[in-house]
Design a protein around this motif. Structure first.
Motif, PDB file in Angstrom:
ATOM      1  N   ALA A 299       3.617 -32.816  24.376  1.00 40.56           N
ATOM      2  CA  ALA A 299       2.188 -33.160  24.346  1.00 40.56           C
ATOM      3  C   ALA A 299       1.349 -31.934  23.997  1.00 40.56           C
ATOM      4  N   THR A 300       1.663 -30.806  24.604  1.00 36.58           N
ATOM      5  CA  THR A 300       0.902 -29.578  24.340  1.00 36.58           C
ATOM      6  C   THR A 300       1.070 -29.138  22.892  1.00 36.58           C
ATOM      7  N   ALA A 301       2.305 -29.177  22.384  1.00 32.53           N
ATOM      8  CA  ALA A 301       2.557 -28.752  21.001  1.00 32.53           C
ATOM      9  C   ALA A 301       1.831 -29.652  20.005  1.00 32.53           C
ATOM     10  N   LYS A 302       1.915 -30.963  20.208  1.00 34.04           N
ATOM     11  CA  LYS A 302       1.275 -31.905  19.286  1.00 34.04           C
ATOM     12  C   LYS A 302      -0.246 -31.762  19.319  1.00 34.04           C
ATOM     13  N   LEU A 303      -0.804 -31.668  20.516  1.00 36.41           N
ATOM     14  CA  LEU A 303      -2.264 -31.592  20.621  1.00 36.41           C
ATOM     15  C   LEU A 303      -2.780 -30.222  20.183  1.00 36.41           C
ATOM     16  N   ARG A 304      -1.955 -29.159  20.342  1.00 38.72           N
ATOM     17  CA  ARG A 304      -2.335 -27.852  19.794  1.00 38.72           C
ATOM     18  C   ARG A 304      -2.447 -27.943  18.272  1.00 38.72           C
ATOM     19  N   ARG A 305      -1.458 -28.616  17.658  1.00 36.58           N
ATOM     20  CA  ARG A 305      -1.496 -28.787  16.203  1.00 36.58           C
ATOM     21  C   ARG A 305      -2.711 -29.614  15.800  1.00 36.58           C
ATOM     22  N   ALA A 306      -3.051 -30.633  16.586  1.00 33.44           N
ATOM     23  CA  ALA A 306      -4.220 -31.463  16.291  1.00 33.44           C
ATOM     24  C   ALA A 306      -5.500 -30.632  16.331  1.00 33.44           C
ATOM     25  N   VAL A 307      -5.606 -29.741  17.308  1.00 31.70           N
ATOM     26  CA  VAL A 307      -6.784 -28.859  17.397  1.00 31.70           C
ATOM     27  C   VAL A 307      -6.886 -27.992  16.144  1.00 31.70           C
ATOM     28  N   GLU A 308      -5.750 -27.448  15.700  1.00 25.23           N
ATOM     29  CA  GLU A 308      -5.745 -26.608  14.492  1.00 25.23           C
ATOM     30  C   GLU A 308      -6.179 -27.397  13.264  1.00 25.23           C
TER      31      GLU A 308
END
Length: 428
Positions: free
Chosen positions: A364-373
């Protein structure tokens, strides 16, 4: 970018037509724009508005039913006089509550007042079976052959009183019969259920956290429906022998994968339904796989036509030119790159939220970090703002972490609106 205008419809193709030797994947963003003159020239169709209101027992809490009543009346108030309408009560079965003896009535002072009286008598009770609601809406739509039929479906809960296969079958049978915008009030409904309905029926899905805001939203949806005067446009794609269409996706104003909706209409020809139109502009990402050719050779990779009925009202060409010059083949169309990023953004959001629901914090953290980027890179400020309801972003070092507590409404809003894209300007 190449563009052509025919009969008031503009079709513009944005691509890098140069391919490296030995490669055969061609990407293009196709922008379809319908002008006001084209829309006005179409004979006005009969219009029917169907308002499907969840009347299950849970709607009696938190002033949801009161908000639904006001919203229904607000939608009726913005319908031009003469527009036909019907109101459906949705529980574990569907019931036409107004009118009661005919499929619909024209909007006027008398019928609006009668509708109000019928709504005032309703009391929330029973369960939720959305497939039956769609089934009744489809029956009503079939009573108005040739009309443009639009439905608004409101619910506050999950589809608990019928199995998923029944709902899926009703959705499939309703495709092409009417369009449907879906709204969930509160936080006890499932985004995926309403998205499945709205996606198949060329509508939108969103959350309305506060029932007091339903009236404004219903009025806006009814007005948007009235602005559409073209019952349906279709995208027809011809490819040469040896070439195939890998995918067709609407990428603006929202992402919608149309690939599986292809209907074969002839040798190397397929058509994709685009839904009802007004004077507006939409973008489509088309990817075609072609057989590589020798350097210096040019091929027509696809001919794209826009159809109203069976009449071609616009056309654009997708080309492929092979080259050994890396400087040419390495260029990426700015608009193709932008919308590829927007599709990745939507996927990252949905996969991140699904992982969070399953307790997989790392994914979840990895996917949402990518979404923020991706939201920052593309300037999608709306999604960036919604992401901040689910994650904390350190503005100094860019660190992203999941919030320990997240409002259910914030998470659902991010999910429901994840497919909305930021449009990129056409290059002139």
């Amino acid at each position: 970018m190449s563009s052509a205008v025919s009969n008031g419809v503009s079709v513009a193709v944005d691509q890098n037509e140069y391919l490296a030797e030995g490669t055969g994947t061609v990407d293009a963003v196709v922008t379809v724009e319908t002008g006001a003159d084209f829309v006005a020239a179409e004979p006005p169709p009969e219009r029917v508005e169907i308002l499907i209101i969840d009347c299950s027992g849970s709607m009696g809490t938190a002033k949801k039913f009161e908000g639904a009543r006001r919203a229904t009346l607000a939608a009726l108030d913005v319908l031009p006089d003469g527009t036909r309408f019907a109101i459906v009560q949705g529980t574990s079965m569907a019931k036409l509550i107004y009118p009661t003896d005919v499929p619909s009535v024209p909007a006027d002072r008398t019928t609006r007042a009668e509708a109000r009286r019928h709504l005032d008598k309703l009391r929330p009770s029973g369960g939720t079976a959305m497939g039956t609601w769609l089934g009744l809406a489809r029956q009503l739509a079939k009573k108005h052959e040739g009309a443009m039929v639009h439905a608004i479906l409101l619910t506050d809960g999950k589809n608990e009183h019928e199995d998923p296969a029944t709902l899926a079958a009703e959705i499939q049978q309703s495709e092409g019969a009417f369009t449907c915008d879906c709204r969930g009030v509160g936080t006890d409904w499932r985004v995926e259920e309403l998205r499945a309905i709205a996606s198949a029926l060329h509508g939108t899905v969103d959350i309305v956290k506060d029932p007091a805001h339903l009236a404004e939203d219903f009025a806006a949806m009814a007005q948007s429906s009235m602005a559409k005067a073209i019952p349906e446009l279709k995208l027809r794609i011809w490819t040469p022998a040896g070439a195939t269409v890998h995918f067709v996706k609407q990428v603006a104003p929202a992402i919608e994968d149309l690939t599986a909706r292809r209907t074969e209409t002839g040798g190397q020809v397929g058509e994709y339904p685009l839904g009802a139109w007004g004077a507006e502009e939409r973008d489509y990402h088309v990817q075609v796989r072609v057989e590589p050719a020798a350097p210096g050779r040019e091929k027509l990779a696809a001919r794209i036509s826009v159809l109203a009925g069976e009449e071609v009202v616009g056309q654009g060409l997708v080309r492929a030119v092979w080259t050994t010059e890396t400087e040419l083949s390495a260029r990426i169309s700015r608009r193709v790159a932008h919308y590829t990023g927007q599709a990745e953004l939507a996927q990252a959001v949905q996969e991140g939220l699904a992982a969070r629901q399953e307790g997989d914090v790392e994914t979840a953290t990895a996917k949402l970090r990518r979404a923020v980027e991706l939201a920052a890179e593309s300037g999608n400020e709306s999604t960036a703002k919604l992401l901040r309801g689910v994650v904390d972003v350190d503005e100094h070092n860019g660190t992203v972490r999941l919030r320990s507590t997240v409002e259910a409404a914030d998470e659902m809003a991010l999910n429901a609106r994840s497919t909305k894209t930021k449009r990129v300007r056409k290059e002139r």
